[in-house]
Design a protein around this motif. Structure first.
Motif, PDB file in Angstrom:
ATOM      1  N   THR A 305       0.843  -1.191   0.000  1.00 45.38           N
ATOM      2  CA  THR A 305       0.000   0.000   0.000  1.00 45.38           C
ATOM      3  C   THR A 305       0.884   1.249   0.000  1.00 45.38           C
ATOM      4  OG1 THR A 305      -0.202  -0.271   2.392  1.00 45.38           O
ATOM      5  CG2 THR A 305      -2.004  -1.094   1.043  1.00 45.38           C
ATOM      6  N   LEU A 306       1.518   1.537   1.136  1.00 47.44           N
ATOM      7  CA  LEU A 306       2.483   2.639   1.146  1.00 47.44           C
ATOM      8  C   LEU A 306       3.709   2.288   0.309  1.00 47.44           C
ATOM      9  CD1 LEU A 306       2.495   3.799   4.886  1.00 47.44           C
ATOM     10  CD2 LEU A 306       1.487   4.980   2.941  1.00 47.44           C
ATOM     11  N   THR A 307       4.012   0.995   0.245  1.00 45.49           N
ATOM     12  CA  THR A 307       5.172   0.539  -0.527  1.00 45.49           C
ATOM     13  C   THR A 307       4.713  -0.365  -1.664  1.00 45.49           C
ATOM     14  OG1 THR A 307       5.517  -1.434   0.837  1.00 45.49           O
ATOM     15  CG2 THR A 307       6.574   0.603   1.562  1.00 45.49           C
ATOM     16  N   GLN A 308       5.621  -0.644  -2.600  1.00 43.78           N
ATOM     17  CA  GLN A 308       5.294  -1.427  -3.785  1.00 43.78           C
ATOM     18  C   GLN A 308       5.566  -2.914  -3.621  1.00 43.78           C
ATOM     19  OE1 GLN A 308       6.856   0.235  -7.469  1.00 43.78           O
ATOM     20  NE2 GLN A 308       6.987   2.259  -6.537  1.00 43.78           N
ATOM     21  N   ASN A 309       6.025  -3.321  -2.433  1.00 46.12           N
ATOM     22  CA  ASN A 309       6.371  -4.724  -2.192  1.00 46.12           C
ATOM     23  C   ASN A 309       7.480  -5.190  -3.136  1.00 46.12           C
ATOM     24  OD1 ASN A 309       6.180  -7.072  -0.725  1.00 46.12           O
ATOM     25  ND2 ASN A 309       4.505  -7.918  -1.946  1.00 46.12           N
ATOM     26  N   ILE A 545      -7.286  -1.672   3.698  1.00 44.78           N
ATOM     27  CA  ILE A 545      -6.597  -1.838   2.423  1.00 44.78           C
ATOM     28  C   ILE A 545      -5.474  -2.841   2.614  1.00 44.78           C
ATOM     29  CG2 ILE A 545      -5.495  -0.627   0.511  1.00 44.78           C
ATOM     30  CD1 ILE A 545      -6.411   1.997   1.863  1.00 44.78           C
ATOM     31  N   GLY A 546      -5.451  -3.874   1.790  1.00 47.07           N
ATOM     32  CA  GLY A 546      -4.395  -4.877   1.903  1.00 47.07           C
ATOM     33  C   GLY A 546      -4.162  -5.588   0.590  1.00 47.07           C
ATOM     34  N   ASP A 547      -3.155  -6.470   0.602  1.00 46.13           N
ATOM     35  CA  ASP A 547      -2.849  -7.189  -0.637  1.00 46.13           C
ATOM     36  C   ASP A 547      -2.547  -8.663  -0.421  1.00 46.13           C
ATOM     37  OD1 ASP A 547      -0.438  -6.865   0.646  1.00 46.13           O
ATOM     38  OD2 ASP A 547       0.694  -6.546  -1.201  1.00 46.13           O
ATOM     39  N   GLY A 548      -2.351  -9.074   0.820  1.00 46.83           N
ATOM     40  CA  GLY A 548      -1.920 -10.442   1.083  1.00 46.83           C
ATOM     41  C   GLY A 548      -2.945 -11.278   1.823  1.00 46.83           C
ATOM     42  N   VAL A 549      -2.660 -12.564   1.915  1.00 49.21           N
ATOM     43  CA  VAL A 549      -3.528 -13.483   2.644  1.00 49.21           C
ATOM     44  C   VAL A 549      -3.644 -13.074   4.106  1.00 49.21           C
ATOM     45  CG1 VAL A 549      -3.795 -15.880   3.379  1.00 49.21           C
ATOM     46  CG2 VAL A 549      -2.993 -15.373   1.076  1.00 49.21           C
ATOM     47  N   ASN A 550      -2.562 -12.525   4.650  1.00 45.58           N
ATOM     48  CA  ASN A 550      -2.580 -12.117   6.060  1.00 45.58           C
ATOM     49  C   ASN A 550      -3.540 -10.954   6.317  1.00 45.58           C
ATOM     50  OD1 ASN A 550      -0.713 -10.632   4.462  1.00 45.58           O
ATOM     51  ND2 ASN A 550       0.167  -9.744   6.299  1.00 45.58           N
ATOM     52  N   ASP A 551      -3.936 -10.253   5.254  1.00 48.95           N
ATOM     53  CA  ASP A 551      -4.885  -9.147   5.406  1.00 48.95           C
ATOM     54  C   ASP A 551      -6.337  -9.608   5.280  1.00 48.95           C
ATOM     55  OD1 ASP A 551      -2.802  -7.201   5.567  1.00 48.95           O
ATOM     56  OD2 ASP A 551      -2.587  -7.312   3.389  1.00 48.95           O
ATOM     57  N   LEU A 552      -6.530 -10.867   4.903  1.00 46.72           N
ATOM     58  CA  LEU A 552      -7.872 -11.363   4.592  1.00 46.72           C
ATOM     59  C   LEU A 552      -8.867 -11.209   5.743  1.00 46.72           C
ATOM     60  CD1 LEU A 552      -9.557 -12.737   2.385  1.00 46.72           C
ATOM     61  CD2 LEU A 552      -8.856 -14.930   3.337  1.00 46.72           C
ATOM     62  N   PRO A 553      -8.544 -11.636   6.988  1.00 44.92           N
ATOM     63  CA  PRO A 553      -9.528 -11.485   8.072  1.00 44.92           C
ATOM     64  C   PRO A 553      -9.946 -10.037   8.291  1.00 44.92           C
ATOM     65  CG  PRO A 553      -7.764 -12.977   8.729  1.00 44.92           C
ATOM     66  CD  PRO A 553      -7.325 -12.338   7.450  1.00 44.92           C
ATOM     67  N   GLY A 561     -13.831  -3.418   2.425  1.00 43.23           N
ATOM     68  CA  GLY A 561     -12.585  -4.133   2.169  1.00 43.23           C
ATOM     69  C   GLY A 561     -12.012  -3.742   0.826  1.00 43.23           C
ATOM     70  N   ILE A 562     -10.745  -3.346   0.804  1.00 41.75           N
ATOM     71  CA  ILE A 562     -10.111  -2.865  -0.430  1.00 41.75           C
ATOM     72  C   ILE A 562      -8.839  -3.661  -0.676  1.00 41.75           C
ATOM     73  CG2 ILE A 562      -9.142  -0.848  -1.613  1.00 41.75           C
ATOM     74  CD1 ILE A 562     -10.745   0.852   0.468  1.00 41.75           C
ATOM     75  N   ALA A 563      -8.712  -4.218  -1.876  1.00 43.98           N
ATOM     76  CA  ALA A 563      -7.536  -5.019  -2.226  1.00 43.98           C
ATOM     77  C   ALA A 563      -6.788  -4.353  -3.374  1.00 43.98           C
ATOM     78  CB  ALA A 563      -7.951  -6.437  -2.625  1.00 43.98           C
ATOM     79  N   MET A 564      -5.468  -4.506  -3.365  1.00 44.39           N
ATOM     80  CA  MET A 564      -4.649  -4.034  -4.472  1.00 44.39           C
ATOM     81  C   MET A 564      -4.666  -5.096  -5.576  1.00 44.39           C
ATOM     82  SD  MET A 564      -3.699  -1.243  -2.991  1.00 44.39           S
ATOM     83  CE  MET A 564      -2.270  -0.482  -3.750  1.00 44.39           C
ATOM     84  N   GLU A 565      -4.605  -4.660  -6.831  1.00 43.37           N
ATOM     85  CA  GLU A 565      -4.674  -5.604  -7.950  1.00 43.37           C
ATOM     86  C   GLU A 565      -3.538  -6.617  -7.909  1.00 43.37           C
ATOM     87  OE1 GLU A 565      -4.845  -5.655 -12.839  1.00 43.37           O
ATOM     88  OE2 GLU A 565      -3.800  -4.071 -11.785  1.00 43.37           O
ATOM     89  N   GLU A 566      -2.354  -6.186  -7.492  1.00 44.30           N
ATOM     90  CA  GLU A 566      -1.214  -7.094  -7.488  1.00 44.30           C
ATOM     91  C   GLU A 566      -1.202  -7.989  -6.261  1.00 44.30           C
ATOM     92  OE1 GLU A 566       1.873  -3.799  -5.576  1.00 44.30           O
ATOM     93  OE2 GLU A 566       1.914  -4.217  -7.716  1.00 44.30           O
ATOM     94  N   GLY A 567      -2.265  -7.919  -5.453  1.00 50.37           N
ATOM     95  CA  GLY A 567      -2.357  -8.747  -4.262  1.00 50.37           C
ATOM     96  C   GLY A 567      -2.768 -10.171  -4.580  1.00 50.37           C
ATOM     97  N   SER A 568      -2.944 -10.970  -3.535  1.00 48.90           N
ATOM     98  CA  SER A 568      -3.294 -12.376  -3.717  1.00 48.90           C
ATOM     99  C   SER A 568      -4.700 -12.494  -4.295  1.00 48.90           C
ATOM    100  CB  SER A 568      -3.219 -13.120  -2.383  1.00 48.90           C
ATOM    101  OG  SER A 568      -4.255 -12.700  -1.515  1.00 48.90           O
ATOM    102  N   THR A 571      -7.623 -12.556  -1.712  1.00 47.32           N
ATOM    103  CA  THR A 571      -7.867 -11.250  -1.103  1.00 47.32           C
ATOM    104  C   THR A 571      -8.705 -10.388  -2.031  1.00 47.32           C
ATOM    105  OG1 THR A 571      -5.743 -11.399   0.044  1.00 47.32           O
ATOM    106  CG2 THR A 571      -6.770  -9.237  -0.051  1.00 47.32           C
ATOM    107  N   LYS A 572      -8.414 -10.478  -3.324  1.00 45.79           N
ATOM    108  CA  LYS A 572      -9.208  -9.734  -4.304  1.00 45.79           C
ATOM    109  C   LYS A 572     -10.619 -10.294  -4.391  1.00 45.79           C
ATOM    110  CE  LYS A 572      -6.005 -10.226  -7.516  1.00 45.79           C
ATOM    111  NZ  LYS A 572      -5.288 -10.137  -8.808  1.00 45.79           N
ATOM    112  N   GLU A 573     -10.767 -11.596  -4.221  1.00 47.92           N
ATOM    113  CA  GLU A 573     -12.088 -12.210  -4.327  1.00 47.92           C
ATOM    114  C   GLU A 573     -13.038 -11.714  -3.236  1.00 47.92           C
ATOM    115  OE1 GLU A 573     -13.679 -14.217  -6.302  1.00 47.92           O
ATOM    116  OE2 GLU A 573     -12.103 -14.629  -7.747  1.00 47.92           O
ATOM    117  N   VAL A 574     -12.543 -11.569  -2.017  1.00 49.35           N
ATOM    118  CA  VAL A 574     -13.433 -11.227  -0.909  1.00 49.35           C
ATOM    119  C   VAL A 574     -13.535  -9.725  -0.678  1.00 49.35           C
ATOM    120  CG1 VAL A 574     -12.987 -13.410   0.247  1.00 49.35           C
ATOM    121  CG2 VAL A 574     -11.631 -11.416   0.867  1.00 49.35           C
ATOM    122  N   ALA A 575     -12.686  -8.936  -1.332  1.00 46.58           N
ATOM    123  CA  ALA A 575     -12.711  -7.484  -1.141  1.00 46.58           C
ATOM    124  C   ALA A 575     -13.948  -6.866  -1.781  1.00 46.58           C
ATOM    125  CB  ALA A 575     -11.447  -6.862  -1.732  1.00 46.58           C
ATOM    126  N   ASP A 576     -14.375  -5.737  -1.241  1.00 42.37           N
ATOM    127  CA  ASP A 576     -15.489  -4.999  -1.826  1.00 42.37           C
ATOM    128  C   ASP A 576     -15.033  -4.229  -3.061  1.00 42.37           C
ATOM    129  OD1 ASP A 576     -17.411  -5.622   0.278  1.00 42.37           O
ATOM    130  OD2 ASP A 576     -16.163  -4.354   1.547  1.00 42.37           O
TER     131      ASP A 576
END
Length: 807
Positions: A305-309, A545-553, A561-568, A571-576
């Motif tokens: 989010t703040l970083t590009q991973n 806002i998250g991108d990984g499995v650890n952000d899922l809960p 819930g907001i997911a980044m496109e380059e995330g898992s 995470t994208k499936e369950v995000a709003d």
């Protein structure tokens, strides 16, 4: 590696129909036509028209047939607009669907290839890794510590390790490790297909606002029945089923059932979804839009989010007596033979590695333990390596090694400890080996993440909108603090807290810390969920806002819930919402678009309900007093089309109001009550005063003046809704021009001789009266007086109840 199907085998599967049937989220053109033509409201109005025709046949009164045509024209206009808009919306959403197609990695002809979900066939060998969602039911053929989380399906929170031959269920996801499985059941035959419990794209779930609109419609429908009964009792003197009585009942029905409001609400939401997609966000659940206007706190994971991973090694501290080159080669070997390559391991792939290596066992990275491990045979020697967070693994190293680590110099980085493990007796379980064996620290690796260029811009926009921002991360607190500092967000040490510290707190201290701290470090996934839970209990709306499995809960628990496109994938499936362009700074703009959608619905509702309440008041007054009932089905149809349907359509397209609307029900009903009273009062005042100014005026002309003054007041009501909400001159001019055009059209229709023009049929159908020009002086005086007072009173009302927070 497994070989998978050949091209010939795939063709055979396709010929047999053993392909994945993907449900498209948008309707077909045929479905659009049928659902709109035979909507509940249309069927209801067709029944009303049928009743009018029956009484026309029985009585021979042509007014009843013309009333039926008038109602049919209203239904026709609404239906055409609905079909055209839904086709436009369908095309928009079809484009959006193309943006979020998730490729599936399969093995064909012994090579990994990515295919679209609809290209999947029975028997395909699918490769999955951490963050991937299982696309079909099947059984494992090769597992590298493959852990599957089935919580989205079964509610069971503990991941399950899958071995060769174990079954996999579609809809579950990989929480750790990777592996290959053979697809056995696809589409509707799969587990997820049967229970349809997964969070999929474009779910048309009624939102809270839509539910409020539906409840209002239910109340209006009950009110219509009640008023018809009252009017029927009142009509005993002229006959309950007389022509005038039937026309009055029909007027009540078409006045109080806001058939266009539900349609307009849905279309406004869908058009808004497309606009948001143009900005760079994919809305997956339509009811998430309303959360925009209520968000008070935004949580985010630092990484992605703040970083590009995108990590790079910035420093190495050698803790051995070997050369730094030998240490780097061990790191390269670890990265080379680890089957799951996350961003950390990718940063180590730049180093050389031992060529003769073979993986024996592996523990992929876990968000819970913050570490990974590998057992590898190098040149005939079995060696075990462990890589994990420095502040966690440092508890296992000796004091001499600790003294070589200057934590002050490296505290601003993400720091990992690389260890070799020497078990006294090798076990078949790598977990046992790394827990019981002696350890030898090799080096400390300091990693630097790349800052997103738009991070500062996003934080500034959130601050401007009084939205609080907090970071929930698994990294060390000082590394997070350093990243925040680099984007210009200075956070003091007393605003930092770690997961272990939170775990030791009692409930009260935990709540206080959660509400006041800014950076939460070394958090387990469940702790992120607990933190958001505190805010939910206090009715504070949150976005995560998250991108990984650890952000899922946390993403699932938050209001938005907001997911980044380059995330898992999961995470994208369950995000709003998915940020397709990974552009963090777009989020405040997306919030604004959501507010715009809600405000458009609110404005349209005011127009619809003003008419409904006005008719209700008129009916009650005619029953309780000697006031005449001056409306007919055709007159109401005319009002519906020109002062309700078309203005509402204009609002849905051109509204720019992005204020955060509060007190929806209070705002709606106070506005509607004032407007309805003005419509009724000035309409009847004009009706009764007109003979004082025009001695020989006919009853038909008095009713015409009544109708024209009502149009004047409702136009002023329309302007009182849209003008104060728009600072831009362009929108104000547009809405004002529509209002002026409407009054000009009404003037022409009532004054000009249209007998030889197509408009004459329109005029006759809707019972638009013919008036003398001089009557318009009186109409204009009454209209401007009532409209001006209404506009000023609505302005005062907004100041008193303070329904918006305009940015």
């Amino acid at each position: 590696m497994v070989s998978g199907l050949t091209d010939k085998q795939v063709e055979e599967k396709i010929a047999l129909g053993e392909v994945n049937k993907v449900n498209h989220k948008t309707k077909t053109l045929r479905e659009v036509f049928i659902t709109n033509l035979f909507s509940k409201f249309n069927i209801f109005f067709f029944a009303v028209i049928a009743v009018l025709i029956i009484f026309y046949i029985k009585t021979g009164e042509i007014k009843l047939m013309l009333d039926g045509w008038g109602i049919f024209s209203l239904v026709f206009v609404n239906t055409v607009i609905a079909i055209v808009q839904e086709i436009r919306a369908k095309k928009m959403l079809d484009k959006v669907e193309l943006l979020i197609n998730r490729d599936i990695c399969v093995v064909r002809n012994s090579v990994k290839v990515n295919i679209l979900p609809e290209k999947l066939v029975k028997g395909d060998v699918i490769f999955v890794e951490r963050g991937d969602q299982i696309p079909a039911d099947g059984f494992v053929v090769e597992s590298t510590r493959l852990e599957i989380d089935e919580s989205l399906l079964t509610g069971e929170s503990e991941p399950m390790i899958k071995k060769n031959g174990d079954n996999l269920l579609s809809g579950s996801f990989v929480s750790s490790g990777n592996g290959y499985f053979t697809a056995d059941k696809l589409g509707g035959d799969s587990y997820a297909g049967k229970i349809t419990g997964m969070a999929k794209n474009f779910k048309y779930i009624s939102s809270p606002l839509q539910n409020k609109i539906l409840k209002i419609i239910q109340v209006l429908s009950i009110t219509a029945v009640f008023l018809i009964i009252i009017k029927a009792v009142d009509n005993k003197s002229i006959g309950i089923l007389s022509v005038d009585g039937i026309r009055q009942y029909t007027t009540i029905i078409i006045s109080l059932v806001p058939q266009g409001l539900v349609f307009l609400t849905t279309i406004t939401y869908i058009v808004g979804i497309y606009r948001i997609s143009q900005l760079g966000g994919i809305v997956q659940k339509i009811n998430a839009i309303e959360a925009f206007s209520g968000i008070n706190t935004v949580f985010m994971d630092k990484t992605g989010t703040l970083t590009q991973n995108k990590l790079s090694v910035t420093n190495l501290i050698n803790l051995t007596d070997e050369s730094i080159e030998d240490v780097k080669k061990l790191l390269g070997t670890y990265a080379k033979y680890s089957s799951y390559k996350n961003s950390t391991l990718n940063s180590l792939c730049v180093y050389d590695f031992e060529k003769n290596g073979e993986v024996i066992d592996e523990l992929p990275f876990s968000s819970q333990t913050k570490q990974s491990a590998i057992k590898v045979n190098i040149n005939g020697e079995i060696r075990i390596f462990l890589l994990g967070a420095l502040d966690i693994l440092s508890q296992r190293i000796d004091q001499k090694s600790k003294s070589r680590i200057n934590e002050d110099e490296i505290k601003l980085f993400r720091n990992l400890l690389f260890i070799e493990v020497f078990p006294s007796n090798l076990q078949n379980d790598l977990n046992v080996d790394i827990k019981q064996g002696e350890i030898k620290p090799i080096c400390v690796i300091s990693l630097l993440d790349t800052i997103r260029e738009d991070s500062r811009e996003a934080l500034d926009l959130f601050e401007a909108k009084n939205i609080d921002v907090k970071i929930l991360s698994g990294d060390s607190p000082y590394a997070i603090q350093a990243i925040a500092s680099k984007v210009g967000w200075d956070i003091s040490d007393d605003m930092l807290i770690s997961g272990p510290e939170l775990a030791e707190m009692d409930e009260h201290k935990f709540k206080q810390a959660v509400l006041h701290k800014k950076i939460f470090a070394r958090l387990a996934p469940e702790q992120k969920k607990e933190i958001i839970g505190v805010f939910k209990k206090k009715k504070i709306f949150t976005a995560m806002i998250g991108d990984g499995v650890n952000d899922l809960p946390a993403i699932k628990s938050s209001d938005l819930g907001i997911a980044m496109e380059e995330g898992s994938q999961v995470t994208k499936e369950v995000a709003d919402i998915i940020l397709v362009k990974n552009k963090f700074s777009l989020l405040p703009q997306i919030f604004d678009e959501g507010n715009r959608i809600v405000n458009s619905v609110s404005m349209a509702a005011k127009l619809f309900l003003t008419k409904n309440l006005s008719v209700t008041i008129i009916i009650l007054l005619t029953v309780l007093t000697t006031l005449p009932f001056l409306l007919t089905p055709r007159k109401v149809s005319f009002l519906n089309i020109f002062i309700i349907t078309l203005p509402s359509f204009l609002i849905s397209i051109y509204n720019k109001d992005i204020s955060r609307r509060k007190k929806f029900i209070k705002d709606l009903f106070t506005a509607v009550s004032i407007s309805a009273v003005f419509v009724v009062v000035f309409g009847y005042v004009a009706y009764y005063l007109s003979p004082d100014y025009y001695k020989n005026i006919t009853e038909e002309s008095r009713i015409g003046i009544f109708l024209c003054v009502i149009v004047y007041i409702t136009v002023a009501n329309y302007l009182s809704v849209v003008i104060p909400s728009h600072a831009g001159a362009k929108e104000k001019i547009l809405f004002s021009l529509y209002s002026a055009s409407l009054m000009l059209i009404l003037y022409v229709m009532t004054v000009v001789d249209l007998a030889k023009t197509p408009l004459f049929w329109f005029k006759e159908l809707y019972e638009v009266p013919t008036l003398n020009k001089e009557y318009w002086i009186f109409i204009t005086i009454m209209g401007l007086t009532g409209g001006g007072l209404l506009y000023l009173l609505q302005k005062l009302r907004r100041l008193l109840i303070k329904t918006d927070e305009t940015f």
